[in-house]
Design an enzyme around this catalytic site. Structure first.
Site, mmCIF file in Angstrom:
data_model
loop_
_atom_site.group_PDB
_atom_site.id
_atom_site.type_symbol
_atom_site.label_atom_id
_atom_site.label_comp_id
_atom_site.label_asym_id
_atom_site.label_seq_id
_atom_site.Cartn_x
_atom_site.Cartn_y
_atom_site.Cartn_z
ATOM 1 N N ARG A 48 0.828 -1.214 0.000
ATOM 2 C CA ARG A 48 0.000 0.000 0.000
ATOM 3 C C ARG A 48 0.853 1.250 0.000
ATOM 4 O O ARG A 48 1.885 1.318 0.675
ATOM 5 C CB ARG A 48 -0.904 0.035 1.236
ATOM 6 C CG ARG A 48 -1.847 1.243 1.278
ATOM 7 C CD ARG A 48 -2.547 1.346 2.632
ATOM 8 N NE ARG A 48 -1.603 1.662 3.702
ATOM 9 C CZ ARG A 48 -1.170 2.900 3.962
ATOM 10 N NH1 ARG A 48 -1.564 3.928 3.229
ATOM 11 N NH2 ARG A 48 -0.323 3.107 4.951
ATOM 12 N N VAL A 49 0.432 2.243 -0.782
ATOM 13 C CA VAL A 49 0.957 3.604 -0.670
ATOM 14 C C VAL A 49 -0.245 4.529 -0.538
ATOM 15 O O VAL A 49 -1.366 4.173 -0.899
ATOM 16 C CB VAL A 49 1.829 4.019 -1.884
ATOM 17 C CG1 VAL A 49 3.149 3.262 -1.888
ATOM 18 C CG2 VAL A 49 1.083 3.806 -3.194
ATOM 19 N N SER A 50 -0.009 5.724 -0.022
ATOM 20 C CA SER A 50 -1.127 6.621 0.281
ATOM 21 C C SER A 50 -1.632 7.400 -0.929
ATOM 22 O O SER A 50 -2.804 7.751 -1.002
ATOM 23 C CB SER A 50 -0.724 7.607 1.382
ATOM 24 O OG SER A 50 -0.425 6.913 2.565
ATOM 25 N N ALA A 51 -0.738 7.696 -1.878
ATOM 26 C CA ALA A 51 -1.123 8.557 -3.004
ATOM 27 C C ALA A 51 -0.873 7.863 -4.337
ATOM 28 O O ALA A 51 0.000 6.996 -4.459
ATOM 29 C CB ALA A 51 -0.351 9.871 -2.944
ATOM 30 N N GLN A 56 2.673 7.878 -5.797
ATOM 31 C CA GLN A 56 3.736 7.180 -5.077
ATOM 32 C C GLN A 56 3.958 5.791 -5.676
ATOM 33 O O GLN A 56 3.056 5.209 -6.272
ATOM 34 C CB GLN A 56 3.379 7.052 -3.587
ATOM 35 C CG GLN A 56 3.372 8.387 -2.858
ATOM 36 C CD GLN A 56 2.973 8.240 -1.390
ATOM 37 O OE1 GLN A 56 2.077 7.483 -1.059
ATOM 38 N NE2 GLN A 56 3.635 8.968 -0.519
#
Length: 204
Positions: free
Chosen positions: A7-10, A13
């Site tokens: 997972r990444v937030s944006a 990314q």
């Protein structure tokens, strides 16, 4: 069955580092689930698909605990849901202590895992509180220096007083007054409220 989760937030990314770590374990794309979404909760499409697939004895690999999520209280609840309710395992690659395959029902192993999770929860909460405190102190310091926050106030044009008097006499409507001043009705109303407040403070 072994699965990977990344997972990444944006959206801008990169997942590359996490995917590389999971692929080094021998996991292929078919069993790796990835989200580009905030870690504030677990309502993420790929994560939810992974949870629907999990069966007793399955293993979920993640690169680090914060890839699972950011809200550590929810992480603890989700961790127990996976390991106790679903009967699956979690392995955090960056933290070997968080590997429930080693539990085998042993009380000591379960206790160590709980302690580590609780410690991470405490540290994360302290970090959030410190960030908020630093932000509040920074804002207070900036205000003390005269820095203004928010949208700048719209300057009142030279014809404001004349237009206001015309409105107060009933010669024009609020809309007409705003149009003359080239502002929205909301801005005109705000100016009128500010004037009334200033007048009350002067006569108090």
């Amino acid at each position: 069955m072994d699965y990977g989760y990344a997972r990444v937030s944006a959206k801008d990314q990169s997942l590359a580092r996490q995917l590389d770590a999971l692929q080094e374990l021998g996991l292929n794309d078919d069993v790796i689930f990835a989200d580009k979404a905030s870690g504030k909760d677990f309502n993420r499409p790929s994560y939810q698909r992974l949870m629907r697939k999990l069966k007793p004895g399955d293993v979920v690999f993640v690169k680090s605990i914060d890839r699972l999520g950011r809200n550590y209280q929810e992480i603890i609840e989700e961790w127990r849901s996976i390991t106790q309710q679903k009967g699956a395992h979690i392995v955090v690659l960056d933290m070997p202590l968080l590997d429930t395959r080693n539990d085998k029902g042993e009380l000591t192993s379960v206790f160590i895992t709980d302690v580590v999770l609780q410690l991470l929860s405490y540290v994360a909460q302290m970090e959030r509180d410190n960030i908020k405190q630093r932000q509040a102190e920074g804002i207070a310091s900036a205000k003390a220096r005269g820095v203004r926050f928010g949208r700048p106030k719209i300057e009142r044009p030279g014809i404001y007083e004349k237009t206001k008097h015309a409105y107060e006499k009933g010669s024009i409507t609020r809309r007409e007054a705003a149009d003359r001043l080239k502002v929205s009705v909301t801005t005109f109303d705000t100016w009128m409220k500010e004037d009334r407040k200033a007048l009350l403070e002067q006569t108090a």
